[in-house]
Design a protein around this motif. Sequence first.
Motif, PDB file in Angstrom:
ATOM      1  N   UNK A  58       0.858  -1.278   0.142  1.00  0.00           N
ATOM      2  CA  UNK A  58      -0.125   0.149  -0.130  1.00  0.00           C
ATOM      3  C   UNK A  58       0.821   1.194   0.212  1.00  0.00           C
ATOM      4  N   UNK A  59       1.933   1.271   0.847  1.00  0.00           N
ATOM      5  CA  UNK A  59       2.920   2.291   0.731  1.00  0.00           C
ATOM      6  C   UNK A  59       3.407   2.664  -0.537  1.00  0.00           C
ATOM      7  N   UNK A  60       3.887   1.607  -1.160  1.00  0.00           N
ATOM      8  CA  UNK A  60       4.525   1.522  -2.616  1.00  0.00           C
ATOM      9  C   UNK A  60       3.485   2.411  -3.445  1.00  0.00           C
ATOM     10  N   UNK A  61       2.282   1.773  -3.551  1.00  0.00           N
ATOM     11  CA  UNK A  61       1.096   2.307  -4.257  1.00  0.00           C
ATOM     12  C   UNK A  61       0.751   3.942  -3.906  1.00  0.00           C
ATOM     13  N   UNK A  62       0.698   4.171  -2.833  1.00  0.00           N
ATOM     14  CA  UNK A  62       0.728   5.493  -2.251  1.00  0.00           C
ATOM     15  C   UNK A  62       1.719   6.616  -2.888  1.00  0.00           C
ATOM     16  N   UNK A  63       3.001   6.192  -2.686  1.00  0.00           N
ATOM     17  CA  UNK A  63       4.014   6.592  -3.433  1.00  0.00           C
ATOM     18  C   UNK A  63       4.002   6.923  -4.751  1.00  0.00           C
ATOM     19  N   UNK A  64       3.435   5.899  -5.653  1.00  0.00           N
ATOM     20  CA  UNK A  64       3.542   5.847  -7.037  1.00  0.00           C
ATOM     21  C   UNK A  64       2.415   6.945  -7.404  1.00  0.00           C
ATOM     22  N   UNK A  65       1.103   6.704  -7.008  1.00  0.00           N
ATOM     23  CA  UNK A  65       0.120   7.736  -7.180  1.00  0.00           C
ATOM     24  C   UNK A  65       0.426   9.128  -6.919  1.00  0.00           C
ATOM     25  N   UNK A  66       1.013   9.252  -5.721  1.00  0.00           N
ATOM     26  CA  UNK A  66       1.315  10.720  -5.431  1.00  0.00           C
ATOM     27  C   UNK A  66       2.409  11.232  -6.252  1.00  0.00           C
ATOM     28  N   UNK A  67       3.218  10.408  -6.595  1.00  0.00           N
ATOM     29  CA  UNK A  67       4.206  11.058  -7.742  1.00  0.00           C
ATOM     30  C   UNK A  67       3.627  11.274  -9.061  1.00  0.00           C
ATOM     31  N   UNK A  68       2.768  10.731  -9.240  1.00  0.00           N
ATOM     32  CA  UNK A  68       1.988  10.963 -10.791  1.00  0.00           C
ATOM     33  C   UNK A  68       1.038  12.142 -10.469  1.00  0.00           C
ATOM     34  N   UNK A  69       0.754  12.247  -9.349  1.00  0.00           N
ATOM     35  CA  UNK A  69      -0.330  13.635  -9.131  1.00  0.00           C
ATOM     36  C   UNK A  69       0.716  14.846  -9.175  1.00  0.00           C
ATOM     37  N   UNK A  70       2.120  14.679  -8.553  1.00  0.00           N
ATOM     38  CA  UNK A  70       2.842  15.816  -8.494  1.00  0.00           C
ATOM     39  C   UNK A  70       3.457  15.730 -10.058  1.00  0.00           C
ATOM     40  N   UNK A  71       3.470  14.950 -10.741  1.00  0.00           N
ATOM     41  CA  UNK A  71       3.979  14.903 -12.204  1.00  0.00           C
ATOM     42  C   UNK A  71       3.006  15.892 -13.127  1.00  0.00           C
ATOM     43  N   UNK A  72       1.658  15.493 -12.688  1.00  0.00           N
ATOM     44  CA  UNK A  72       0.558  16.566 -13.507  1.00  0.00           C
ATOM     45  C   UNK A  72       0.567  17.815 -13.129  1.00  0.00           C
ATOM     46  N   UNK A  73       0.771  18.156 -11.624  1.00  0.00           N
ATOM     47  CA  UNK A  73       0.726  19.438 -11.100  1.00  0.00           C
ATOM     48  C   UNK A  73       2.056  20.021 -11.772  1.00  0.00           C
ATOM     49  N   UNK A  74       3.008  19.589 -11.848  1.00  0.00           N
ATOM     50  CA  UNK A  74       4.218  20.246 -12.720  1.00  0.00           C
ATOM     51  C   UNK A  74       4.107  20.424 -14.165  1.00  0.00           C
ATOM     52  N   UNK A  75       3.325  19.515 -14.839  1.00  0.00           N
ATOM     53  CA  UNK A  75       2.875  19.965 -16.095  1.00  0.00           C
ATOM     54  C   UNK A  75       1.873  21.037 -16.189  1.00  0.00           C
ATOM     55  N   UNK A  76       1.064  21.410 -15.328  1.00  0.00           N
ATOM     56  CA  UNK A  76       0.111  22.307 -15.297  1.00  0.00           C
ATOM     57  C   UNK A  76       0.932  23.704 -15.112  1.00  0.00           C
ATOM     58  N   UNK A  77       2.051  23.608 -13.958  1.00  0.00           N
ATOM     59  CA  UNK A  77       2.564  24.759 -13.418  1.00  0.00           C
ATOM     60  C   UNK A  77       3.673  25.250 -14.789  1.00  0.00           C
TER      61      UNK A  77
END
Length: 83
Positions: A58-77
């Motif tokens: 579960x921790x690994x899945x949280x890290x991966x999904x949060x990283x993808x969230x940050x990637x999408x945020x960086x693309x918007x910025x």
Amino acid sequence: MEFRMGMWLLSTLGIGTLMFLWHKRKSEKSEQVGSSDHYSNITLYFDPINGEGHLFIGGTMVIISFSLFCYELAQIIVSLAGI
């Protein structure tokens, strides 16, 4: 906020919540059944029923999904900054 970014955030929160609730339910039944020789490192780290695998997986899945969230945020910025 784009749809993909919102979905990554919701999946991160959902997985984290499920992991917390699963761990809380398991901690109520924290009595170890059987000898300690029965539990190997693979059982301890990767088995969500007999070990603590729910925290690792579960921790690994949280890290991966949060990283993808940050990637999408960086693309918007980056698109807003015009770089």
